[in-house]
Design an enzyme around this catalytic site. Structure first.
Site, mmCIF file in Angstrom:
data_model
loop_
_atom_site.group_PDB
_atom_site.id
_atom_site.type_symbol
_atom_site.label_atom_id
_atom_site.label_comp_id
_atom_site.label_asym_id
_atom_site.label_seq_id
_atom_site.Cartn_x
_atom_site.Cartn_y
_atom_site.Cartn_z
ATOM 1 N N ASP A 34 0.856 -1.183 0.000
ATOM 2 C CA ASP A 34 0.000 0.000 0.000
ATOM 3 C C ASP A 34 0.893 1.233 0.000
ATOM 4 O OD1 ASP A 34 -2.947 1.036 0.458
ATOM 5 O OD2 ASP A 34 -1.648 2.234 1.767
ATOM 6 N N GLU A 36 1.088 5.611 0.239
ATOM 7 C CA GLU A 36 0.489 6.929 0.475
ATOM 8 C C GLU A 36 1.243 7.898 -0.422
ATOM 9 O OE1 GLU A 36 -2.204 7.082 2.102
ATOM 10 O OE2 GLU A 36 -2.069 5.064 2.937
ATOM 11 N N HIS A 175 -5.608 4.734 6.358
ATOM 12 C CA HIS A 175 -4.862 5.561 5.405
ATOM 13 C C HIS A 175 -3.397 5.732 5.787
ATOM 14 C CE1 HIS A 175 -8.317 6.534 2.932
ATOM 15 N NE2 HIS A 175 -8.996 6.852 4.005
ATOM 16 N N ASP A 180 -2.882 -0.303 6.321
ATOM 17 C CA ASP A 180 -3.754 -0.668 5.197
ATOM 18 C C ASP A 180 -3.275 -1.942 4.514
ATOM 19 O OD1 ASP A 180 -5.134 1.583 5.813
ATOM 20 O OD2 ASP A 180 -4.816 2.618 3.906
#
Length: 573
Positions: A34, A36, A175, A180
């Site tokens: 994942d 960001e 998030h 995540d």
């Protein structure tokens, strides 16, 4: 040796096989990742955090997490969403320093992400920008997987937070990359448990998630249950036991199963699967044996859905007719007559070769069978006046046509140099006159002549001897025995190469009259023997090509092939 088997099942029984290569999902390594980022576009935004979880068999075996300095301020909206601030990333490494460690962590695992195009898009862009090769791992998108594993009632949307609620994950998405990724990993394994009922149980089955098969076909995947994960030949059978399609694979089970799970788009294959009620397999010792078995089965049974090799009797050969003043003609059959040019790759090549031979040597173009002594009423065609034919139709034995026939036989049976020299000058003249279309036609014609002569010499030599050869493949050795161009046996061994060779050599002893050998089988065998690294252990007879033969002019074949390759690329683009 006995003659080549009348039935393919009579071929030498397999001695050993390759190691199984099917990988159950319980043994598959997954890396759930994942990211960001500062935005949604890889070109305009940058990565701020990477989190990844590595699992096998549902157990976590490693984790990877790092903040990343994006090299620019993080937008306030992103700070509010993720909680990652400029201060937090100020001392973090840049993405170019992070990528080597992440790619090492990824290895050859299946890469998993929720909305995978987003994450893989950023990672690919980062690799491209900083000179790292994207490894091209198999990718699973849990959004796509959720569409198969959940209903609209339980998961009206496929957001990560919704799926976490449906499956009751221990980690709640927030998030942040690692959290995540942990939640996505839990969801992945819960969904894999569900889709096992759809036949998705092995790593190769994951491809079906992107383009699923219709239910009526997918249910037939049970046919693959008893198929071994070995190399060999598979045959789909119809409701009356008829053979529908024959193919080969290094992993029979994976290949057969893929027909029902990978969303096959070819209409003919889908039609075949609609009819199929069963599948037969033959495990083979070597890849060459599998390819030969396939060719023989197709030629013997002519399955409806196999196009390649289905009509071996249509193979074209160019020959001189048996008459006082011979002419060139095309004959068809599994084997050509003595002294014929070929096998030709197509009927078109046979026609091109005849046109070039007629023009370069002066072989008569009329199809009438001429009497030894011309009739008083005989009339010559225009080619006589043009000096392109010796006109035995009106001049008989005094025409000098015997020399023309000898030159034609030399070009067909041994050396096409005379033809090549004449056509080469013609091509240069047409090119100088900017008539490139005609020059290309002549180039294709001389290429067909040279290619046909080369094949006749290569395959003809192979047909006059027996060979036992070996080729290394890692810690294994593939040993094959060939007689008259036909494969009569093969073994795959780790040790005892000479012992295997001696066993196979016994199969090449000359006993009885052999049946015709398929051209495609001889081509397969010839390419295998000629591949660099292959070693000849026994050669009984003479295996050679003449130094002054057609091979000297192979550049014409290469030129035509290169032109076709360029043309194909231009058409695709």
């Amino acid at each position: 040796m006995t003659s080549p088997p009348a039935s393919i099942e009579e071929l030498l029984p397999t001695q050993r096989s390759f190691e199984d290569i099917g990988e159950p999902l319980s043994q598959t390594t997954f890396v759930v990742v994942d990211l960001e980022t500062t935005g949604t576009s890889p070109g305009a935004a940058a990565i701020t955090e990477i989190g990844a979880v590595k699992t096998r068999g549902g157990e976590v075996i490693g984790e990877f997490q790092t903040l990343v300095d994006p090299g620019a301020p993080i937008p306030p909206m992103i700070v509010a969403l993720t909680g990652i601030t400029d201060v937090m990333v100020s001392a973090a490494p840049r993405i170019e320093a992070v990528l080597p460690a992440f790619l090492e962590f990824l290895g050859d695992a299946v890469l998993v992400a929720h909305n995978a195009p987003f994450d893989t898009g950023f990672l690919r862009a980062a690799c491209r920008a900083h000179g790292y090769r994207w490894p091209g791992n198999q990718v699973v998108d849990t959004v796509t997987l959720a569409r198969r594993a959940t209903t609209k009632e339980e998961a009206p949307n496929k957001k990560l937070s919704t799926l976490a609620r449906v499956f009751g994950t221990a980690v709640e998405p927030n998030h942040r990359a690692l959290e995540d990724a942990r939640a996505t990993s839990e969801i992945l394994h819960r969904m894999l448990e569900r889709v096992a009922a759809f036949g998705i149980t092995h790593r190769e089955d994951l491809e079906s998630l992107r383009n699923p098969m219709p239910e009526r076909i997918r249910k037939k995947s049970a046919m693959a249950a008893a198929v071994p994960s070995k190399p060999g030949v598979y045959t789909f059978r119809g409701p009356r036991g008829e053979r529908l399609y024959v193919g080969t694979s290094k992993n029979l089970r994976a290949r057969v199963k893929s027909y029902f799970t990978t969303g096959e788009q070819r209409r003919s294959v889908r039609d075949m699967l609609e009819l199929a009620v069963g599948v037969d397999t033959i495990v083979c010792a070597t890849e060459l044996e599998a390819n030969v078995r396939e060719v023989r089965l197709i030629a013997e049974h002519r399955p409806r859905y196999n196009r390649r090799s289905a009509r071996p009797e249509r193979t074209s050969w160019v020959r001189l007719t048996e008459e006082r003043y011979p002419r060139l003609s095309v004959t068809r059959g599994v084997e050509g007559p003595s002294g014929a040019l070929g096998p030709m790759r197509s009927a078109t090549d046979a026609r091109l070769a005849i046109e070039v031979l007629q023009g370069a040597i002066g072989v008569r173009t009329c199809t009438t069978r001429l009497p030894i002594t011309p009739r008083a009423s005989a009339r010559a065609c225009l080619l006589k006046d043009l000096g392109a034919c010796a006109a035995p139709c009106v001049r008989g034995a005094d025409s000098g046509y015997d020399a023309t026939a000898r030159a034609a036989r030399e070009a067909l049976e041994r050396d096409p140099t005379t033809v090549v020299s004449v056509v080469e000058r013609q091509i240069a003249d047409h090119a100088a006159g900017l008539d490139y279309e005609r020059a290309a036609e002549l180039r294709d014609g001389v290429s067909a002549v040279v290619d046909g002569a080369m094949r006749a010499q290569r395959l003809g030599s192979l047909a006059r001897c027996s060979i036992v050869a070996v080729r290394p493949d890692g810690e294994w050795w593939d040993v094959v025995a060939v007689r008259r161009g036909a494969l009569v046996g093969s073994e795959r061994v780790r040790a005892g190469v000479w012992e295997a060779a001696d066993r196979l050599r016994a199969l090449t002893s000359d006993l009885g009259v052999d049946s015709p050998v398929l051209v495609e089988e001889r081509e397969l065998v010839s390419r295998w023997i000629e591949t660099p690294g292959t070693r000849l252990l026994y050669v009984d007879g003479e295996w050679s090509s003449p130094v002054d033969g057609a091979g000297r002019h192979a550049r014409w074949v290469d030129a035509r092939r290169a032109d076709r390759t360029v043309t194909g690329v231009l058409r695709r683009t």
